[in-house]
Design a protein around this motif. Structure first.
Motif, PDB file in Angstrom:
ATOM      1  N   ALA A   1       0.812  -1.215   0.000  1.00 38.49           N
ATOM      2  CA  ALA A   1       0.000   0.000   0.000  1.00 38.49           C
ATOM      3  C   ALA A   1       0.846   1.265   0.000  1.00 38.49           C
ATOM      4  CB  ALA A   1      -0.932   0.004   1.218  1.00 38.49           C
ATOM      5  N   HIS A   2       2.146   1.141   0.109  1.00 35.28           N
ATOM      6  CA  HIS A   2       2.996   2.317   0.299  1.00 35.28           C
ATOM      7  C   HIS A   2       3.070   3.225  -0.928  1.00 35.28           C
ATOM      8  CE1 HIS A   2       5.456   0.584   3.925  1.00 35.28           C
ATOM      9  NE2 HIS A   2       4.156   0.632   4.134  1.00 35.28           N
ATOM     10  N   GLU A   3       3.162   2.644  -2.124  1.00 35.03           N
ATOM     11  CA  GLU A   3       3.336   3.489  -3.307  1.00 35.03           C
ATOM     12  C   GLU A   3       2.164   4.450  -3.469  1.00 35.03           C
ATOM     13  OE1 GLU A   3       4.106   3.243  -8.151  1.00 35.03           O
ATOM     14  OE2 GLU A   3       4.003   1.395  -6.965  1.00 35.03           O
ATOM     15  N   GLU A   4       0.959   3.944  -3.394  1.00 38.32           N
ATOM     16  CA  GLU A   4      -0.214   4.803  -3.545  1.00 38.32           C
ATOM     17  C   GLU A   4      -0.257   5.864  -2.456  1.00 38.32           C
ATOM     18  OE1 GLU A   4      -5.119   4.427  -3.787  1.00 38.32           O
ATOM     19  OE2 GLU A   4      -3.874   2.625  -3.625  1.00 38.32           O
TER      20      GLU A   4
ATOM     21  N   LEU B   1       2.704  16.905   1.408  1.00 38.56           N
ATOM     22  CA  LEU B   1       2.871  16.511   2.808  1.00 38.56           C
ATOM     23  C   LEU B   1       4.182  15.744   3.008  1.00 38.56           C
ATOM     24  CD1 LEU B   1      -0.753  15.251   3.558  1.00 38.56           C
ATOM     25  CD2 LEU B   1       0.284  17.377   4.370  1.00 38.56           C
ATOM     26  N   PRO B   2       5.009  16.142   3.960  1.00 34.80           N
ATOM     27  CA  PRO B   2       6.198  15.354   4.285  1.00 34.80           C
ATOM     28  C   PRO B   2       5.799  14.019   4.896  1.00 34.80           C
ATOM     29  CG  PRO B   2       5.927  17.153   5.843  1.00 34.80           C
ATOM     30  CD  PRO B   2       4.894  17.356   4.782  1.00 34.80           C
ATOM     31  N   VAL B   3       6.613  12.995   4.619  1.00 33.34           N
ATOM     32  CA  VAL B   3       6.254  11.623   4.961  1.00 33.34           C
ATOM     33  C   VAL B   3       7.404  10.916   5.667  1.00 33.34           C
ATOM     34  CG1 VAL B   3       5.380   9.417   4.077  1.00 33.34           C
ATOM     35  CG2 VAL B   3       4.898  11.533   2.828  1.00 33.34           C
ATOM     36  N   LEU B   4       7.076  10.160   6.713  1.00 35.28           N
ATOM     37  CA  LEU B   4       7.971   9.139   7.246  1.00 35.28           C
ATOM     38  C   LEU B   4       7.333   7.805   6.893  1.00 35.28           C
ATOM     39  CD1 LEU B   4      10.329   8.024   8.888  1.00 35.28           C
ATOM     40  CD2 LEU B   4       8.983   8.374  10.972  1.00 35.28           C
ATOM     41  N   CYS B   5       7.989   7.038   6.024  1.00 32.40           N
ATOM     42  CA  CYS B   5       7.425   5.780   5.515  1.00 32.40           C
ATOM     43  C   CYS B   5       8.236   4.603   6.034  1.00 32.40           C
ATOM     44  CB  CYS B   5       7.430   5.784   3.985  1.00 32.40           C
ATOM     45  SG  CYS B   5       6.757   4.281   3.235  1.00 32.40           S
ATOM     46  N   GLU B   6       7.559   3.688   6.704  1.00 28.29           N
ATOM     47  CA  GLU B   6       8.231   2.476   7.156  1.00 28.29           C
ATOM     48  C   GLU B   6       8.756   1.686   5.961  1.00 28.29           C
ATOM     49  OE1 GLU B   6       9.364   1.128   9.729  1.00 28.29           O
ATOM     50  OE2 GLU B   6       8.642   2.542  11.207  1.00 28.29           O
ATOM     51  N   LYS B   7       9.825   0.931   6.197  1.00 30.25           N
ATOM     52  CA  LYS B   7      10.353   0.093   5.133  1.00 30.25           C
ATOM     53  C   LYS B   7       9.459  -1.145   4.984  1.00 30.25           C
ATOM     54  CE  LYS B   7      11.992  -3.623   7.319  1.00 30.25           C
ATOM     55  NZ  LYS B   7      11.615  -4.992   6.944  1.00 30.25           N
ATOM     56  N   PRO B   8       9.407  -1.763   3.779  1.00 24.34           N
ATOM     57  CA  PRO B   8      10.030  -1.278   2.554  1.00 24.34           C
ATOM     58  C   PRO B   8       9.296  -0.049   2.032  1.00 24.34           C
ATOM     59  CG  PRO B   8       8.592  -3.109   2.045  1.00 24.34           C
ATOM     60  CD  PRO B   8       8.589  -2.979   3.549  1.00 24.34           C
ATOM     61  N   MET B   9      10.043   0.899   1.455  1.00 22.00           N
ATOM     62  CA  MET B   9       9.372   2.060   0.873  1.00 22.00           C
ATOM     63  C   MET B   9       8.314   1.573  -0.115  1.00 22.00           C
ATOM     64  SD  MET B   9      11.006   5.251  -1.228  1.00 22.00           S
ATOM     65  CE  MET B   9      11.303   4.375  -2.784  1.00 22.00           C
TER      66      MET B   9
ATOM     67  N   ALA C   1      10.052  12.640   1.398  1.00 17.60           N
ATOM     68  CA  ALA C   1       9.994  11.327   2.044  1.00 17.60           C
ATOM     69  C   ALA C   1      11.252  11.005   2.835  1.00 17.60           C
ATOM     70  CB  ALA C   1       9.753  10.237   1.009  1.00 17.60           C
ATOM     71  N   GLN C   2      11.044  10.542   4.059  1.00 18.01           N
ATOM     72  CA  GLN C   2      12.099   9.886   4.843  1.00 18.01           C
ATOM     73  C   GLN C   2      11.675   8.437   5.020  1.00 18.01           C
ATOM     74  OE1 GLN C   2      13.488  11.689   8.538  1.00 18.01           O
ATOM     75  NE2 GLN C   2      13.697   9.673   9.484  1.00 18.01           N
ATOM     76  N   ILE C   3      12.597   7.506   4.829  1.00 18.80           N
ATOM     77  CA  ILE C   3      12.285   6.083   4.903  1.00 18.80           C
ATOM     78  C   ILE C   3      12.745   5.519   6.253  1.00 18.80           C
ATOM     79  CG2 ILE C   3      12.427   3.872   3.699  1.00 18.80           C
ATOM     80  CD1 ILE C   3      11.141   6.291   2.158  1.00 18.80           C
ATOM     81  N   GLY C   4      11.938   4.626   6.815  1.00 16.73           N
ATOM     82  CA  GLY C   4      12.118   4.193   8.197  1.00 16.73           C
ATOM     83  C   GLY C   4      13.176   3.141   8.439  1.00 16.73           C
ATOM     84  N   PHE C   5      14.401   3.414   8.067  1.00 16.82           N
ATOM     85  CA  PHE C   5      15.519   2.545   8.430  1.00 16.82           C
ATOM     86  C   PHE C   5      16.052   3.010   9.783  1.00 16.82           C
ATOM     87  CE2 PHE C   5      15.666   2.109   3.716  1.00 16.82           C
ATOM     88  CZ  PHE C   5      15.388   0.756   3.656  1.00 16.82           C
TER      89      PHE C   5
ATOM     90  N   VAL D   1      13.329  17.839   5.305  1.00 17.13           N
ATOM     91  CA  VAL D   1      13.218  16.389   5.388  1.00 17.13           C
ATOM     92  C   VAL D   1      14.629  15.834   5.338  1.00 17.13           C
ATOM     93  CG1 VAL D   1      12.402  14.276   4.286  1.00 17.13           C
ATOM     94  CG2 VAL D   1      10.922  16.281   4.348  1.00 17.13           C
ATOM     95  N   THR D   2      15.022  15.069   6.335  1.00 16.67           N
ATOM     96  CA  THR D   2      16.376  14.533   6.422  1.00 16.67           C
ATOM     97  C   THR D   2      16.291  13.013   6.551  1.00 16.67           C
ATOM     98  OG1 THR D   2      16.368  14.866   8.823  1.00 16.67           O
ATOM     99  CG2 THR D   2      17.242  16.657   7.473  1.00 16.67           C
ATOM    100  N   GLY D   3      17.369  12.387   6.971  1.00 14.71           N
ATOM    101  CA  GLY D   3      17.343  10.947   7.204  1.00 14.71           C
ATOM    102  C   GLY D   3      17.372  10.148   5.911  1.00 14.71           C
ATOM    103  N   PRO D   4      17.184   8.825   6.006  1.00 15.29           N
ATOM    104  CA  PRO D   4      17.213   7.970   4.812  1.00 15.29           C
ATOM    105  C   PRO D   4      16.212   8.455   3.770  1.00 15.29           C
ATOM    106  CG  PRO D   4      17.188   6.643   6.815  1.00 15.29           C
ATOM    107  CD  PRO D   4      16.950   8.052   7.242  1.00 15.29           C
ATOM    108  N   SER D   5      16.662   8.532   2.529  1.00 15.43           N
ATOM    109  CA  SER D   5      15.878   9.154   1.462  1.00 15.43           C
ATOM    110  C   SER D   5      15.123   8.123   0.632  1.00 15.43           C
ATOM    111  CB  SER D   5      16.809   9.938   0.546  1.00 15.43           C
ATOM    112  OG  SER D   5      17.657   9.035  -0.172  1.00 15.43           O
ATOM    113  N   ALA D   6      14.316   8.641  -0.305  1.00 18.94           N
ATOM    114  CA  ALA D   6      13.632   7.760  -1.252  1.00 18.94           C
ATOM    115  C   ALA D   6      14.641   6.975  -2.078  1.00 18.94           C
ATOM    116  CB  ALA D   6      12.714   8.579  -2.154  1.00 18.94           C
ATOM    117  N   TRP D   7      15.823   7.584  -2.349  1.00 20.12           N
ATOM    118  CA  TRP D   7      16.863   6.835  -3.056  1.00 20.12           C
ATOM    119  C   TRP D   7      17.325   5.651  -2.211  1.00 20.12           C
ATOM    120  CZ3 TRP D   7      18.825   5.981  -7.644  1.00 20.12           C
ATOM    121  CH2 TRP D   7      20.017   5.251  -7.729  1.00 20.12           C
ATOM    122  N   ASP D   8      17.498   5.843  -0.918  1.00 19.11           N
ATOM    123  CA  ASP D   8      17.881   4.736  -0.045  1.00 19.11           C
ATOM    124  C   ASP D   8      16.808   3.649  -0.059  1.00 19.11           C
ATOM    125  OD1 ASP D   8      20.346   5.880   0.935  1.00 19.11           O
ATOM    126  OD2 ASP D   8      19.126   7.249   2.131  1.00 19.11           O
ATOM    127  N   GLY D   9      15.537   4.067  -0.078  1.00 16.92           N
ATOM    128  CA  GLY D   9      14.458   3.091  -0.161  1.00 16.92           C
ATOM    129  C   GLY D   9      14.486   2.325  -1.459  1.00 16.92           C
TER     130      GLY D   9
END
Length: 337
Positions: free
Chosen positions: A79-82, A92-100, A122-126, A297-305
């Motif tokens: 459900a994450h992509e949608e 809206l800024p997002v913190l998304c749990e992995k997997p992105m 987006a920040q990814i939840g690593f 927005v900092t931390g692990p990025s969409a590229w990291d995801g």
């Protein structure tokens, strides 16, 4: 922005409910403004006692709820992509749990969408990047006093696997954390992966190939090995040892209480990742809230995801084929330089 950052939490399951609790009771500067979960009753239980938190069955309804200024995605991976694209459309800024996003193609679509926006949302939840021990290991490696890192030896063990856990999920769900941690610790992309396995444990459900041994190669010539064992039966353990030219550094040896009595000693072993990494999750969400309140927005990025999804995908192919498999990464956009 209001005095307290209004957060919509998507997903009220095991992880989502813990984040709802964290935003309400632990993290400063934020409040739970809305929660979305198809199981509305579960969502209601998760927000019981939280004033002003609205409950919705649909994610987009929560994103459009009054007072929502940021989004925490803790719904199932498919459900994450949608949800990410819906958050992007609203700015809206997002913190998304992995997997992105579970697959590399979908993950790349998220990267491309964010690049079109021209800014990170987006920040990814690593969360291991926010763990105190991992932070110390990263600092030691960056200082360079141990010389160049040559190898990382990693262990990832769970008490038991959840229902419907598949052999592929040992790579794309469990080892995904080691994938990101290795990229972050070494500052290098992972370029190839090989998966071998011993005989399966008698504790493993029928058809599950558990444990497995995963070997990654990096662009700079280092090696990363991961023992992943999701039905070890005795506890949740995560360890990492960096072997460098002039020394080594190891983390993850002890986190529980040591009880001594009746002529013996017993050390408690964490039974759950929410226990072992409780402080890391707290630090992660607090850092995200503080950054968003500053307009960043900092931390692990969409590229990291995306990179984690691409490496995991190669790992699943290696698992299925039994041969060394190269990782195919798209060119890295300047937004993530």
């Amino acid at each position: 922005m209001s005095d307290l950052l209004g957060v919509a939490v998507l997903g009220a399951g095991h992880m989502g409910a813990d984040h709802i609790r964290r935003l309400d009771r632990v993290v400063s500067g934020a409040r739970v403004a809305a929660v979305a979960d198809p199981d509305v009753e579960r969502a209601k239980r998760a927000v019981a006692g939280i004033p002003g938190a609205r409950v919705h069955a649909e994610a987009e309804a929560a994103l459009d709820a009054p007072g929502v200024e940021a989004v925490l995605i803790a719904s199932p991976g498919p459900a994450h992509e949608e949800a990410l694209l819906a958050a992007f459309a609203r700015g809206l800024p997002v913190l998304c749990e992995k997997p992105m996003v579970p697959g590399s193609r979908g993950a790349l679509r998220i990267v491309e969408a964010e690049v079109r926006l021209g800014r990170r949302l987006a920040q990814i939840g690593f969360m291991r990047r926010y763990d105190a021990e991992y932070g110390r290991l990263k600092a030691v490696l960056d200082e360079g006093r141990l010389g160049r890192p040559l190898m990382l030896h990693c262990v990832h063990r769970n008490v038991s696997s959840p229902p419907d856990f598949t052999s592929a999920m040992l790579i794309d769900s469990s080892v995904a954390h080691e994938i990101d941690a290795a990229r972050w610790l070494l500052g290098e992309e992972l370029t190839a992966v090989t998966v071998v396995r011993p005989r399966s444990s008698g504790r493993a459900p029928e058809g599950l190939l558990d444990p497995q041994f995963v070997l990654f190669e990096t662009a700079g010539g280092a090696l990363v090995d991961v023992e992943v064992f999701v039905n070890c039966g005795f506890g949740y353990q995560v360890r990492c040892e960096a072997v460098c030219e002039a020394g080594s550094a190891r983390i993850g040896e002890g986190h529980g209480m040591l009880v001594t009595s009746a002529g013996g000693a017993r050390e408690e072993v964490a039974q759950d990742y929410l226990v072992r990494f409780a402080d890391a999750y707290d630090r992660e969400v607090q850092a995200w809230v503080e950054a968003v309140r500053r307009g960043r927005v900092t931390g692990p990025s969409a590229w990291d995801g995306y990179a984690a999804s691409a490496v995991a995908e190669a790992g699943v192919r290696a698992q299925e084929s039994g041969v060394r498999t190269t990782v195919d990464l798209a060119p890295r956009p300047a937004l993530y330089a």
